[in-house]
Design a protein around this motif. Structure first.
Motif, PDB file in Angstrom:
ATOM      1  N   GLN A 196       4.429  60.685  13.433  1.00 22.99           N
ATOM      2  CA  GLN A 196       3.221  61.775  13.275  1.00 22.99           C
ATOM      3  C   GLN A 196       2.343  61.105  12.260  1.00 22.99           C
ATOM      4  O   GLN A 196       2.638  60.673  10.820  1.00 22.99           O
ATOM      5  CB  GLN A 196       3.761  62.968  12.831  1.00 22.99           C
ATOM      6  CG  GLN A 196       2.854  64.126  12.991  1.00 22.99           C
ATOM      7  CD  GLN A 196       3.589  65.420  12.570  1.00 22.99           C
ATOM      8  OE1 GLN A 196       4.638  65.695  11.921  1.00 22.99           O
ATOM      9  NE2 GLN A 196       3.048  66.473  13.033  1.00 22.99           N
ATOM     10  N   ASN A 197       1.004  61.001  12.323  1.00 25.41           N
ATOM     11  CA  ASN A 197       0.191  60.625  11.470  1.00 25.41           C
ATOM     12  C   ASN A 197      -0.439  61.493  10.463  1.00 25.41           C
ATOM     13  O   ASN A 197       0.000  62.668  10.535  1.00 25.41           O
ATOM     14  CB  ASN A 197      -1.170  59.840  12.156  1.00 25.41           C
ATOM     15  CG  ASN A 197      -1.756  61.175  12.928  1.00 25.41           C
ATOM     16  OD1 ASN A 197      -1.888  62.127  12.642  1.00 25.41           O
ATOM     17  ND2 ASN A 197      -2.305  60.605  14.017  1.00 25.41           N
ATOM     18  N   THR A 198      -1.065  61.112   9.438  1.00 18.96           N
ATOM     19  CA  THR A 198      -1.658  62.046   8.428  1.00 18.96           C
ATOM     20  C   THR A 198      -2.318  63.323   9.031  1.00 18.96           C
ATOM     21  O   THR A 198      -2.525  64.219   8.237  1.00 18.96           O
ATOM     22  CB  THR A 198      -2.709  61.383   7.507  1.00 18.96           C
ATOM     23  OG1 THR A 198      -3.692  60.615   8.125  1.00 18.96           O
ATOM     24  CG2 THR A 198      -1.813  60.185   6.682  1.00 18.96           C
ATOM     25  N   SER A 199      -3.087  63.337   9.995  1.00 17.53           N
ATOM     26  CA  SER A 199      -3.721  64.460  10.574  1.00 17.53           C
ATOM     27  C   SER A 199      -2.665  65.350  11.622  1.00 17.53           C
ATOM     28  O   SER A 199      -3.132  66.459  12.015  1.00 17.53           O
ATOM     29  CB  SER A 199      -4.951  63.997  11.456  1.00 17.53           C
ATOM     30  OG  SER A 199      -4.308  63.228  12.761  1.00 17.53           O
ATOM     31  N   GLY A 200      -1.543  64.965  11.557  1.00  8.58           N
ATOM     32  CA  GLY A 200      -0.663  65.761  12.327  1.00  8.58           C
ATOM     33  C   GLY A 200      -0.366  65.436  13.750  1.00  8.58           C
ATOM     34  O   GLY A 200       0.433  66.281  14.382  1.00  8.58           O
ATOM     35  N   ASP A 201      -1.078  64.394  14.379  1.00 10.16           N
ATOM     36  CA  ASP A 201      -1.062  63.956  15.643  1.00 10.16           C
ATOM     37  C   ASP A 201       0.023  63.125  15.974  1.00 10.16           C
ATOM     38  O   ASP A 201       0.534  62.496  14.955  1.00 10.16           O
ATOM     39  CB  ASP A 201      -2.275  63.481  16.074  1.00 10.16           C
ATOM     40  CG  ASP A 201      -3.342  64.415  16.032  1.00 10.16           C
ATOM     41  OD1 ASP A 201      -3.306  65.503  16.254  1.00 10.16           O
ATOM     42  OD2 ASP A 201      -4.387  63.916  15.768  1.00 10.16           O
ATOM     43  N   GLU A 244       1.807  59.675  17.297  1.00  9.66           N
ATOM     44  CA  GLU A 244       1.418  58.413  17.942  1.00  9.66           C
ATOM     45  C   GLU A 244       2.550  57.682  18.735  1.00  9.66           C
ATOM     46  O   GLU A 244       3.671  58.023  18.203  1.00  9.66           O
ATOM     47  CB  GLU A 244       0.625  57.748  16.896  1.00  9.66           C
ATOM     48  CG  GLU A 244      -0.513  58.357  16.225  1.00  9.66           C
ATOM     49  CD  GLU A 244      -1.067  57.526  15.183  1.00  9.66           C
ATOM     50  OE1 GLU A 244      -0.464  56.678  14.397  1.00  9.66           O
ATOM     51  OE2 GLU A 244      -2.377  57.578  14.949  1.00  9.66           O
TER      52      GLU A 244
END
Length: 230
Positions: free
Chosen positions: A98-103, A105
């Motif tokens: 999970q990336n910093t924006s919550g999505d 990957e």
């Protein structure tokens, strides 16, 4: 896992006891077969990109009930419709993070030495439908069977787990898994031991899950043993 194995062997033991002949056995001309099932499978990934590799031992455990409905006079041909539960794990090198924006990957772990565990797991409620042929009679408890059919599963929970240089990454409710899984089934065997295979007709992941903008079209293939009881 230990509880699932205990349940399977408990049911096998119960089947052995219940199938023993007694002097006062009453012949049931309207008998039915194989209402309960329990299985263990080795899980494989089909249609995988060259960059994705499986590792370790990926397992599945399956339990359920099937309503047996004979459709001929001899009652050796039947239709079965049931309800079951299945839990499955897949060990491989597809990282879900999970990336910093919550999505979420998806990427490939190329160096096996950088992690000790990387897997995803699924829990399903399943609806099996089978066409059943067997050599059973009202008084024969060990017989040949060929059961083929279709299974629809609803994925009510799934998790991903990674343990390695990136730390411990564990996620539930990951965007990208298909909510439904469906495929073809085949069980062939004699008596207690039956070879079983399931081949999924749709991918594990939805259109959201991509690697370098390419969809992940992997499907599930399960090979193992199925035990039918009562």
């Amino acid at each position: 896992m230990k509880n699932s194995i205990f349940i399977i062997f408990f049911m096998l033991g119960f089947q052995w006891v219940s199938s023993q002949d007694t002097p006062n056995t009453v012949v049931d001309s309207l008998y039915k077969e194989d209402h309960f099932y329990a299985g263990i499978t080795y899980n494989l990934l089909g249609n995988i990109p060259n960059s994705i590799k499986q590792s370790g031992f990926s397992t599945g455990f399956h339990l359920g009930y099937i309503k047996d409905m004979p459709i001929n006079k001899n009652r050796d041909v039947a239709i079965g419709i049931g309800l079951g539960y299945s839990t499955n794990s897949f060990n491989q090198n597809l990282l879900v993070n999970q990336n910093t924006s919550g999505d979420f990957e998806y990427s490939i772990l190329k160096d096996r030495s950088t992690y000790s565990k990387n897997k995803f797991s699924m829990h399903l409620v399943e609806l099996p439908i089978e066409f059943r042929w067997r050599t059973s009679t009202p008084t024969v408890y060990d017989f040949w069977r060929i059961y083929t059919g279709f299974k629809l599963g609803y994925v009510f929970a799934h998790t991903t787990k990674h343990v390695g240089d990136l730390g411990v990454l564990k996620y539930g409710d990951v965007d990208g898994f298909n909510d439904f899984q469906y495929g073809l089934t085949l069980s062939v065997g004699y008596g207690t031991w039956n070879f079983h295979v399931y081949y999924a007709l749709n991918p594990i992941f939805s259109n959201i899950a991509k690697i370098d903008n390419e969809r992940i079209d992997m499907n599930a293939i399960k090979v193992g043993l199925m035990f039918y009881i009562l």
